[in-house]
Write a protein that holds these residues in place. Sequence first.
Motif, PDB file in Angstrom:
ATOM      1  N   TYR A 108       0.835  -1.205   0.000  1.00 28.08           N
ATOM      2  CA  TYR A 108       0.000   0.000   0.000  1.00 28.08           C
ATOM      3  C   TYR A 108       0.874   1.260   0.000  1.00 28.08           C
ATOM      4  O   TYR A 108       0.639   2.187  -0.770  1.00 28.08           O
ATOM      5  N   VAL A 109       1.893   1.294   0.841  1.00 32.15           N
ATOM      6  CA  VAL A 109       2.734   2.489   0.959  1.00 32.15           C
ATOM      7  C   VAL A 109       3.526   2.729  -0.321  1.00 32.15           C
ATOM      8  O   VAL A 109       3.749   3.871  -0.702  1.00 32.15           O
ATOM      9  N   ARG A 110       3.903   1.667  -1.030  1.00 33.44           N
ATOM     10  CA  ARG A 110       4.584   1.858  -2.320  1.00 33.44           C
ATOM     11  C   ARG A 110       3.677   2.550  -3.337  1.00 33.44           C
ATOM     12  O   ARG A 110       4.154   3.137  -4.298  1.00 33.44           O
ATOM     13  N   SER A 111       2.361   2.473  -3.128  1.00 34.56           N
ATOM     14  CA  SER A 111       1.416   3.059  -4.087  1.00 34.56           C
ATOM     15  C   SER A 111       1.173   4.550  -3.846  1.00 34.56           C
ATOM     16  O   SER A 111       0.533   5.202  -4.661  1.00 34.56           O
ATOM     17  N   VAL A 112       1.677   5.087  -2.734  1.00 31.84           N
ATOM     18  CA  VAL A 112       1.508   6.516  -2.455  1.00 31.84           C
ATOM     19  C   VAL A 112       2.815   7.236  -2.772  1.00 31.84           C
ATOM     20  O   VAL A 112       3.838   6.612  -3.013  1.00 31.84           O
ATOM     21  N   ARG A 113       2.777   8.553  -2.756  1.00 33.57           N
ATOM     22  CA  ARG A 113       3.965   9.310  -3.179  1.00 33.57           C
ATOM     23  C   ARG A 113       5.144   9.134  -2.212  1.00 33.57           C
ATOM     24  O   ARG A 113       4.966   8.855  -1.025  1.00 33.57           O
ATOM     25  N   VAL A 114       6.328   9.322  -2.722  1.00 31.59           N
ATOM     26  CA  VAL A 114       7.558   9.241  -1.937  1.00 31.59           C
ATOM     27  C   VAL A 114       7.511  10.292  -0.829  1.00 31.59           C
ATOM     28  O   VAL A 114       7.072  11.417  -1.048  1.00 31.59           O
ATOM     29  N   GLY A 115       7.946   9.918   0.350  1.00 27.99           N
ATOM     30  CA  GLY A 115       7.971  10.818   1.488  1.00 27.99           C
ATOM     31  C   GLY A 115       6.824  10.597   2.460  1.00 27.99           C
ATOM     32  O   GLY A 115       6.859  11.063   3.589  1.00 27.99           O
ATOM     33  N   VAL A 116       5.822   9.853   2.024  1.00 29.77           N
ATOM     34  CA  VAL A 116       4.663   9.600   2.879  1.00 29.77           C
ATOM     35  C   VAL A 116       4.997   8.499   3.875  1.00 29.77           C
ATOM     36  O   VAL A 116       5.648   7.513   3.546  1.00 29.77           O
ATOM     37  N   ASP A 117       4.563   8.711   5.128  1.00 28.89           N
ATOM     38  CA  ASP A 117       4.662   7.629   6.097  1.00 28.89           C
ATOM     39  C   ASP A 117       3.255   7.313   6.587  1.00 28.89           C
ATOM     40  O   ASP A 117       2.427   8.205   6.750  1.00 28.89           O
ATOM     41  N   VAL A 118       2.994   6.035   6.773  1.00 24.69           N
ATOM     42  CA  VAL A 118       1.664   5.570   7.139  1.00 24.69           C
ATOM     43  C   VAL A 118       1.763   4.790   8.443  1.00 24.69           C
ATOM     44  O   VAL A 118       2.545   3.845   8.546  1.00 24.69           O
ATOM     45  N   PRO A 119       0.975   5.183   9.459  1.00 23.54           N
ATOM     46  CA  PRO A 119       0.980   4.413  10.696  1.00 23.54           C
ATOM     47  C   PRO A 119       0.330   3.051  10.477  1.00 23.54           C
ATOM     48  O   PRO A 119      -0.686   2.952   9.793  1.00 23.54           O
ATOM     49  N   VAL A 120       0.939   2.020  11.052  1.00 25.81           N
ATOM     50  CA  VAL A 120       0.423   0.657  10.946  1.00 25.81           C
ATOM     51  C   VAL A 120       0.297   0.099  12.356  1.00 25.81           C
ATOM     52  O   VAL A 120       1.258   0.112  13.120  1.00 25.81           O
ATOM     53  N   ILE A 121      -0.880  -0.371  12.682  1.00 28.63           N
ATOM     54  CA  ILE A 121      -1.139  -0.960  13.997  1.00 28.63           C
ATOM     55  C   ILE A 121      -1.227  -2.473  13.819  1.00 28.63           C
ATOM     56  O   ILE A 121      -1.932  -2.954  12.928  1.00 28.63           O
ATOM     57  N   PHE A 122      -0.505  -3.205  14.665  1.00 22.81           N
ATOM     58  CA  PHE A 122      -0.560  -4.660  14.562  1.00 22.81           C
ATOM     59  C   PHE A 122      -0.702  -5.278  15.943  1.00 22.81           C
ATOM     60  O   PHE A 122      -0.403  -4.657  16.953  1.00 22.81           O
ATOM     61  N   GLN A 123      -1.187  -6.497  15.957  1.00 25.78           N
ATOM     62  CA  GLN A 123      -1.347  -7.229  17.204  1.00 25.78           C
ATOM     63  C   GLN A 123      -0.257  -8.278  17.314  1.00 25.78           C
ATOM     64  O   GLN A 123      -0.025  -9.049  16.389  1.00 25.78           O
ATOM     65  N   ARG A 124       0.411  -8.258  18.465  1.00 25.72           N
ATOM     66  CA  ARG A 124       1.457  -9.241  18.716  1.00 25.72           C
ATOM     67  C   ARG A 124       0.826 -10.586  19.072  1.00 25.72           C
ATOM     68  O   ARG A 124      -0.360 -10.670  19.379  1.00 25.72           O
ATOM     69  N   ARG A 125       1.633 -11.626  19.047  1.00 24.57           N
ATOM     70  CA  ARG A 125       1.152 -12.959  19.394  1.00 24.57           C
ATOM     71  C   ARG A 125       0.584 -13.017  20.806  1.00 24.57           C
ATOM     72  O   ARG A 125      -0.314 -13.794  21.090  1.00 24.57           O
ATOM     73  N   ASP A 126       1.113 -12.177  21.718  1.00 23.18           N
ATOM     74  CA  ASP A 126       0.634 -12.197  23.111  1.00 23.18           C
ATOM     75  C   ASP A 126      -0.657 -11.408  23.296  1.00 23.18           C
ATOM     76  O   ASP A 126      -1.173 -11.288  24.401  1.00 23.18           O
ATOM     77  N   GLY A 127      -1.200 -10.842  22.207  1.00 21.63           N
ATOM     78  CA  GLY A 127      -2.455 -10.108  22.266  1.00 21.63           C
ATOM     79  C   GLY A 127      -2.296  -8.601  22.414  1.00 21.63           C
ATOM     80  O   GLY A 127      -3.249  -7.852  22.235  1.00 21.63           O
ATOM     81  N   SER A 128      -1.104  -8.137  22.774  1.00 17.15           N
ATOM     82  CA  SER A 128      -0.881  -6.696  22.893  1.00 17.15           C
ATOM     83  C   SER A 128      -0.764  -6.080  21.501  1.00 17.15           C
ATOM     84  O   SER A 128      -0.559  -6.778  20.516  1.00 17.15           O
ATOM     85  N   ALA A 129      -0.916  -4.781  21.432  1.00 25.02           N
ATOM     86  CA  ALA A 129      -0.848  -4.085  20.146  1.00 25.02           C
ATOM     87  C   ALA A 129       0.337  -3.133  20.137  1.00 25.02           C
ATOM     88  O   ALA A 129       0.837  -2.725  21.190  1.00 25.02           O
ATOM     89  N   ALA A 177       2.315   0.019  17.331  1.00 26.53           N
ATOM     90  CA  ALA A 177       2.221   0.790  16.088  1.00 26.53           C
ATOM     91  C   ALA A 177       3.612   1.119  15.574  1.00 26.53           C
ATOM     92  O   ALA A 177       4.527   1.381  16.361  1.00 26.53           O
ATOM     93  N   VAL A 178       3.768   1.060  14.272  1.00 28.79           N
ATOM     94  CA  VAL A 178       5.007   1.459  13.601  1.00 28.79           C
ATOM     95  C   VAL A 178       4.601   2.334  12.419  1.00 28.79           C
ATOM     96  O   VAL A 178       3.420   2.445  12.094  1.00 28.79           O
ATOM     97  N   ASN A 179       5.559   2.945  11.780  1.00 26.04           N
ATOM     98  CA  ASN A 179       5.306   3.713  10.568  1.00 26.04           C
ATOM     99  C   ASN A 179       5.997   3.022   9.403  1.00 26.04           C
ATOM    100  O   ASN A 179       7.178   2.685   9.499  1.00 26.04           O
ATOM    101  N   VAL A 180       5.265   2.838   8.325  1.00 27.05           N
ATOM    102  CA  VAL A 180       5.856   2.347   7.085  1.00 27.05           C
ATOM    103  C   VAL A 180       6.073   3.580   6.217  1.00 27.05           C
ATOM    104  O   VAL A 180       5.146   4.343   5.969  1.00 27.05           O
ATOM    105  N   VAL A 181       7.311   3.786   5.799  1.00 28.90           N
ATOM    106  CA  VAL A 181       7.708   5.020   5.117  1.00 28.90           C
ATOM    107  C   VAL A 181       8.129   4.720   3.676  1.00 28.90           C
ATOM    108  O   VAL A 181       8.931   3.819   3.439  1.00 28.90           O
ATOM    109  N   HIS A 182       7.585   5.493   2.730  1.00 27.91           N
ATOM    110  CA  HIS A 182       8.007   5.388   1.328  1.00 27.91           C
ATOM    111  C   HIS A 182       9.250   6.261   1.165  1.00 27.91           C
ATOM    112  O   HIS A 182       9.153   7.464   0.985  1.00 27.91           O
ATOM    113  N   VAL A 183      10.407   5.641   1.234  1.00 20.58           N
ATOM    114  CA  VAL A 183      11.686   6.333   1.276  1.00 20.58           C
ATOM    115  C   VAL A 183      12.079   6.897  -0.091  1.00 20.58           C
ATOM    116  O   VAL A 183      12.456   8.055  -0.209  1.00 20.58           O
ATOM    117  N   ARG A 184      12.021   6.079  -1.101  1.00 18.90           N
ATOM    118  CA  ARG A 184      12.277   6.502  -2.476  1.00 18.90           C
ATOM    119  C   ARG A 184      11.489   5.568  -3.382  1.00 18.90           C
ATOM    120  O   ARG A 184      10.967   4.564  -2.909  1.00 18.90           O
TER     121      ARG A 184
END
Length: 76
Positions: A20-41, A43-50
């Motif tokens: 998804y992030v590769r489909s947006v313009r360079v320089g955009v960062d998108v927050p991504v929320i994920f659930q760990r195996r232990d059930g906790s959540a 967040a990281v940012n996926v960044v379109h670097v170039r």
Amino acid sequence: METLGGKARWVAGLAGSEQYVRSVRVGVDVPVIFQRRDGSAHAVNVVHVRHGVVTVADAQTGEKDATADVLAATGV
């Protein structure tokens, strides 16, 4: 995983977020929320670097490439 790019959307794991992030313009960062195996959540940012290149950054830990950590935590 949930990718927030103006509107929240479910994606197929980290690869789906990166695609998804590769489909947006360079320089955009998108927050991504994920659930760990232990059930906790977390967040990281996926960044379109170039054109076609993305990285996973974790602001809480200061890691510029947290890809391995996300994959290990989610098993996806």
